[in-house]
Design an enzyme around this catalytic site. Structure first.
Site, PDB file in Angstrom:
ATOM      1  N   LYS A   1     104.721 -25.448  82.484  1.00 30.90           N
ATOM      2  CA  LYS A   1     103.903 -25.879  83.626  1.00 30.90           C
ATOM      3  C   LYS A   1     104.886 -26.226  84.739  1.00 30.90           C
ATOM      4  O   LYS A   1     105.259 -27.385  84.940  1.00 30.90           O
ATOM      5  CB  LYS A   1     103.029 -27.072  83.213  1.00 30.90           C
TER       6      LYS A   1
HETATM    7  N1  PMP Z   1      96.050 -22.690  83.157  1.00 34.76           N
HETATM    8  C1  PMP Z   1      96.727 -23.039  84.257  1.00 34.76           C
HETATM    9  C2  PMP Z   1      97.499 -22.008  84.977  1.00 34.76           C
HETATM   10  C3  PMP Z   1      96.704 -24.365  84.696  1.00 34.76           C
HETATM   11  O1  PMP Z   1      97.381 -24.728  85.782  1.00 34.76           O
HETATM   12  C4  PMP Z   1      95.954 -25.328  83.979  1.00 34.76           C
HETATM   13  C5  PMP Z   1      95.941 -26.770  84.401  1.00 34.76           C
HETATM   14  N2  PMP Z   1      95.449 -26.986  85.686  1.00 34.76           N
HETATM   15  C6  PMP Z   1      95.236 -24.904  82.864  1.00 34.76           C
HETATM   16  C7  PMP Z   1      95.316 -23.577  82.457  1.00 34.76           C
HETATM   17  C8  PMP Z   1      94.397 -25.865  82.056  1.00 34.76           C
HETATM   18  O2  PMP Z   1      95.240 -26.746  81.345  1.00 34.76           O
HETATM   19  P1  PMP Z   1      94.787 -28.217  80.968  1.00 34.76           P
HETATM   20  O3  PMP Z   1      93.539 -28.097  80.189  1.00 34.76           O
HETATM   21  O4  PMP Z   1      95.915 -28.745  80.150  1.00 34.76           O
HETATM   22  O5  PMP Z   1      94.597 -28.962  82.232  1.00 34.76           O
END
Ligand code: PMP
Length: 288
Positions: A151
């Site tokens: 991330k």
């Molecule tokens: N994919 C991407 C590219 C993201 O940036 C996010 C988070 N905003 C997610 C999936 C979802 O992840 P999470 O459930 O951990 O927020």
């Protein structure tokens, strides 16, 4: 009272929360982050978020300047000092201040920043009526270039696709991977439902392993619904009975059309509604 931002162990007023123009997070998107929910005075799935942050740090070869325990405490303190019981928390770790070149060895200590703010979610209408999305021509970064499992602060890949969505009059874009399989949306994971069976792309399909995605897989199990992680194509999306997106900010949002193809009967489906209501209960009772 001004919002207090956590910066490297201290709380500073929002107006004074500034980073150097020489920080490689600013210059190159060299850093990592987490988007976290604070529900009823509890950091939702804190361990999972911290583990994912540490995994991101490992992959980009960044040594975390703080322990998981200390950072966990800091997340709570940031919400407390701002008087929140429910909030959206942005946790950012940048490579730190360095020279103008990309060499990360010139950077001092990584900066750790925590911003907690009141929730600003998608409008209620999106949840009730669902959203329409389009497939972006911009493909998701292949894992061998910049793994979507990191991330990272470099979100241009996603932003390019998001711009395509806006240009098409949609809020979100579906991204495919380099193999042409369905991957995820620009800030959310994707699920489809066909014949009562849930399907979401596997983690090696160039996706971020979403915390919410994994919670939905747990909920599906609890509800006795079959849920699989498998590769699929746009054909499977177009012909699905239901489709929804998951993310910490959005939670769970129904998708009612993809590339102008109506999904199911063009309304949020019953399984999506069941999982959404179970999700509301889950976050209240979860102790992970
Ligand atoms: N994919 C991407 C590219 C993201 O940036 C996010 C988070 N905003 C997610 C999936 C979802 O992840 P999470 O459930 O951990 O927020």
């Amino acid at each position: 009272m001004s919002t207090k931002i956590y910066m490297n162990g201290q709380f500073v007023d929002r107006e004074d929360a500034k980073v150097s123009v020489f920080d490689h997070g600013f210059l190159y998107g060299d850093g990592i982050f987490e988007g976290i929910r604070f529900y009823g005075g509890k950091v939702f799935r804190m361990k999972k978020h911290l583990d994912r942050l540490w995994d991101s740090a490992k992959t980009i070869n960044l040594k975390m300047p703080i322990s998981k325990e200390e950072l966990g405490k800091a997340l709570y303190e940031t919400c407390k000092i701002n008087g929140f019981t429910d909030a959206y928390i942005r946790l950012v770790v940048s490579r730190g201040v360095g020279n103008l070149g990309i060499d990360p060895r010139t950077c001092g200590t990584p900066q750790v920043i925590i911003i907690a703010q009141a929730l600003s979610l998608y409008p209620k209408e999106f949840y009730e009526k669902g959203i329409k999305i389009v497939t972006a021509s911009t493909i998701r970064n292949p894992s061998d270039s910049l793994s979507p499992r990191v991330k990272s602060l470099n979100y241009l890949n996603n932003i390019m696709a998001k711009i395509e969505a806006f240009n098409a009059g949609c809020e979100e874009a579906l991204m495919l991977n380099h193999k042409g399989d369905v991957c995820e949306c620009t800030g959310d994971n994707i699920f489809i439902v066909k014949n009562n069976r849930l399907m979401t792309p596997p983690i090696n399909a160039c996706i971020l392993e979403g915390i919410t995605r994994n919670v939905v897989l747990e909920i599906a199990k609890e509800l006795g619904l079959e849920a699989v992680e498998a590769d699929f194509t746009r054909h499977d999306v177009y012909t699905a009975d239901e489709c929804f997106l998951t993310g910490s900010a959005a939670e769970l949002i129904p998708v009612v059309a993809v590339d102008a193809r109506e999904i199911g009967d063009g309304k949020p489906g019953p399984i999506t509604a069941r999982i959404l209501s179970a999700f509301g209960e889950f976050v209240k009772n979860d102790d992970n």
